[in-house]
Design an enzyme around this catalytic site. Structure first.
Site, PDB file in Angstrom:
ATOM      1  N   LYS A   1     -17.352 -46.342  -4.113  1.00  0.00           N
ATOM      2  CA  LYS A   1     -17.154 -46.696  -2.567  1.00  0.00           C
ATOM      3  C   LYS A   1     -16.872 -48.388  -2.545  1.00  0.00           C
ATOM      4  CE  LYS A   1     -16.457 -46.509   1.642  1.00  0.00           C
ATOM      5  NZ  LYS A   1     -17.009 -47.560   2.715  1.00  0.00           N
TER       6      LYS A   1
ATOM      7  N   GLU B   1      -8.917 -51.358  -0.892  1.00  0.00           N
ATOM      8  CA  GLU B   1      -8.719 -51.323   0.454  1.00  0.00           C
ATOM      9  C   GLU B   1      -8.196 -52.947   0.901  1.00  0.00           C
ATOM     10  OE1 GLU B   1     -11.353 -49.483   3.172  1.00  0.00           O
ATOM     11  OE2 GLU B   1     -11.267 -51.326   4.409  1.00  0.00           O
TER      12      GLU B   1
ATOM     13  N   ASN C   1     -23.062 -48.220   3.543  1.00  0.00           N
ATOM     14  CA  ASN C   1     -22.381 -49.058   2.447  1.00  0.00           C
ATOM     15  C   ASN C   1     -23.476 -49.895   1.535  1.00  0.00           C
ATOM     16  OD1 ASN C   1     -19.605 -48.525   2.527  1.00  0.00           O
ATOM     17  ND2 ASN C   1     -19.160 -49.744   4.609  1.00  0.00           N
TER      18      ASN C   1
END
Lengths: 303, 303, 303, 303
Positions: free
Chosen positions: D175, D182, D97
């Protein structure tokens, strides 16, 4: 011109307003169910009445009655008790924080009896006694005009800080929005000071910062004056729980904005933050922690 | 005590501050690349210099130089040009809205040359000339103390409205938070007035309401004074596009709060609302409309 | 077991649900004031009734009546017309998006006549005909049990996707919260895609990204499937106005959260963003621009 | 086609991904500084290397190296150690990440040595081993194409759930936004369930509601499946502290939205709520309580 007025409700706000009127030369008869409140009022030149009936009796018609009682059922109950005692052309003022739609309903009910109903949104808190109150007034123009000497005394200056803003309900509506704004202002300051408090490497003296801002800055305000005062007395806010009450008016403002299709995110969130402050055991946060554990195996902190 | 000072940058803020210093008896040499700005400054008693080198030459060491230029690269460029001309123990003040981490970096760079760097967050806008500026100051205590006569003149009163709040960077940090709060306060008022404006059946006079609130209410403030002024001049805000700029400081406050793990929803949303005001063709809203059509067959409004 | 049922309201939702019941072997008599709607229903095996009275007549007691009409006054009007025609022990189901407190009131009214009232929150939109509906049911257990064959057919599977969640009103309450969540989910996706759309230097293909996420990602969902579908058909969302309607349920959820002292900022803001999308001439933003001009002399953009 | 790959980092994510590749027929050499991690990997068919140098030695050029290490300095450190060992035309994939701007910087650095850098945003959590990972890939087309067999095995299906979305950095950017979404989705569910949990008079069974919604409702999703699972195991979320961690990606998304002038209130607030959950002693809330006491005499709750 000096007037006679009956003050119903001698709590902190009612007693202060009555006292300001007495100081201004008006005659005030006051009623409160609490003997202590009546005694205290008496010591300030307010003539106490032992009952609503006595209070009505002692005022010359057409009477002026000022309600300063908690919003809600108690207003309806008081009006129900008052109404049979009133005469045509009496004026009842609701100076409390009633919901404006309740005010409109009550105004209609009183009008059917020939009694005038005036709503007076009142701002100023405990400082109003000394500094005067900001008054947002709704109701028929003639009824409001009749009370001009009263408003001129309660306000910070005879011709400033008060006004009839519209028909019945408009005063309480305006006061409701006032309080919504107040929530937003308070939250903005609170967040800013919290950011500074967390910047520990600068070791900022928050009281000093507040004092600097009071003079000449874009954010100077009465709420900042009070903030400076609070930080001066208690720089770390020691012993104060992070627990913030709200009264009805913030909720009404949030709901009213939505009803009017106005997006008011800052006022609304200021209310939600207060709700949040009182929920030390947030179910939402627990569920978030549980979800993170489910999808990512992230550790859950035990309660 | 009167001092000599070099003002670098004679735009609206720099020229006003220089003028206030001149009125206070100080001697100000000013530089700006624009001949017009220099000419205007000259008419107000500021002695114009045609170049940075000339400005430095005309000030006795140890010098006091005040930068009042837009935040960002131009500060770095100006310092790069200044640095070879400066002497040990000179003081450079950045009175603009620089990001405090840039300030810390610059302070370190100047310290290596024996030059003091002081950051002075300055609030007050166009009103500062007449009313004085609120000054939040960071830097070494001795350097700040040396400038005391300057700050005492710029501030609303010699001993109020200014102060050293911490080490280098702390002044700009405090000013950054000040502006974040300012965003929140402004948004709270804006939302409240918008709610009232949408309550068409009460036909509220928003200018009148603002004037009433200015006296005695909990929401009274300088920003409210300005709001009342704006509504007095243009009650319907006719001809004003719903388009709100932001400067860097709101963004930095939002980011800094997150870095410090402080939830500052009202300040943050106040910034986002400004971004939103400038996005008349929101892709997010289009996608929401498209989704509603997908799952519920709800009609899409054509562009 | 196959049942007989009267469907009142043959709009998009009512007709689809009736059709799914017919496909499942149930007998459905349907009423709608629109002859076109009745004709269309008839073509799908729903037996049309020309009036509520006829519909009642053609069903054996104890009857099952399913209301699928817009929330609000029309439900009350329909019940007022129905009630004299009903017999003790009939069951009326409200499958629409009624406010749960209205449902509780109506349930009490019907109970006084010996008629059962069941509330069925219904999710699934236009896809429910093919995929089945998610059903959140409130009411007495015995009444709900009697309708088991109906729910088993409407749901995606006989034993999944439906259930009695509590007493009368609990079904509509649960559906209300469902829709509040739906607003939040939609807004989260919309914001994310908007961020990617603004990152022009990466020239992301938003449809491709949505398709990638549909498989294996944490954000996969049915709403993402629909988003992918919408972006596949119209990658730039050309011709779609950034204008988002809301129905009552988002508003009720926001208000209910506040009544329950629950801070629900994301659900609430998702609603406010929709209001904002429909206010192209924001008074709040105009006032912000006016304030900035007042204190800082910042230029106002002309309308 | 089967490939050889070096997996650097054998923590939860790295080990699972390596195992999925081994199951898919690829040859994986793995390195991790922890002997335990290497031992565990070995038991799953991953060939352990005792050092980065050994790992490089054991792979044929041009090599494929997959970094699965925590974002930040450790990526830079690993690349610094790797770079002297690599050959022209090797490919390094960062599957973690990382912040996309770091990725762009690193890609440029490696390109100067003739080494390809590919960023692969990876979603799927602990479920990815069994279900496959959603992969958002950035980098040169030829480098990405060379790794096609790897992506086809890691993804849920060879031709779905993965794709090159743009140049270097675009994968991590995508992402990052995925994680921002999310946060918003999770917060929306969490708020909805919290509202239901507070509606105590309906005594809703939250696990049941989640299960109903999983079938046919508009809010069905994988996160809802997990929520249902969590509530099934622990209906009251007993023993779970209301304390929610965040990783960098939510913060970056909030900051990036602001940089791109996109208002993303729901994603941003979802992050702030997590910060809030970890601040049990909110200074902002204390200050609000202190202010209320100052202006209205409202009682402060003692800590």
């Amino acid at each position: 011109m000096h007037m006679q007025l009956g003050m119903i409700g001698l709590g902190r706000m009612g007693a202060n307003m009555a006292e300001r009127l007495v100081r201004g030369g008006h005659t005030v008869v006051g009623f409160d169910p609490s003997p202590e409140a009546r005694g205290l009022a008496s010591s300030k030149g307010i003539s106490p009445a032992a009952s609503l009936a006595e209070l009505i009796d002692r005022l010359p018609a057409p009477r002026v009655l000022w309600l300063m009682v908690p919003a809600g059922k108690i207003v309806d109950d008081t009006l129900a008790e008052l109404l049979p005692l009133l005469s045509r052309d009496d004026v009842v003022v609701d100076g409390g924080n009633s919901f404006y739609k309740d005010t409109m309903r009550r105004g209609q009910m009183l009008a059917e009896q020939g009694v005038h109903y005036v709503d007076c949104g009142t701002s100023g808190g405990v400082w109003g006694l000394a500094e005067g109150y900001s008054l947002m007034i709704g109701g028929e123009t003639t009824a409001v005009e009749r009370l001009r000497p009263i408003f001129a005394t309660l306000a910070p200056a005879p011709d400033r800080g008060w006004g009839r803003v519209g028909p019945g309900g408009a005063g309480h509506f305006t006061k409701m929005v006032h309080n919504g704004i107040e929530y937003g202002l308070m939250q903005a300051y609170a967040e800013g000071f919290a950011i500074m408090q967390h910047k520990t490497d600068f070791a900022l003296d928050l009281h000093q910062v507040a004092e600097i801002w009071r003079e000449g800055s874009v954010v100077r305000s009465w709420l900042l004056d009070l903030t400076a005062d609070a930080l001066g007395k208690n720089p770390k806010l020691a012993g104060i729980a992070p627990y913030v009450e709200d009264s009805g008016e913030g909720r009404w403002t949030a709901a009213e904005a939505i009803d009017l299709n106005v997006s008011a995110p800052v006022i609304t969130l200021s209310l939600l933050e207060r709700l949040r402050s009182r929920d030390g055991d947030s179910f939402a946060d627990k569920l978030l922690a549980a979800m993170r554990n489910e999808f990512g195996g992230h550790k859950i902190k035990a309660e």
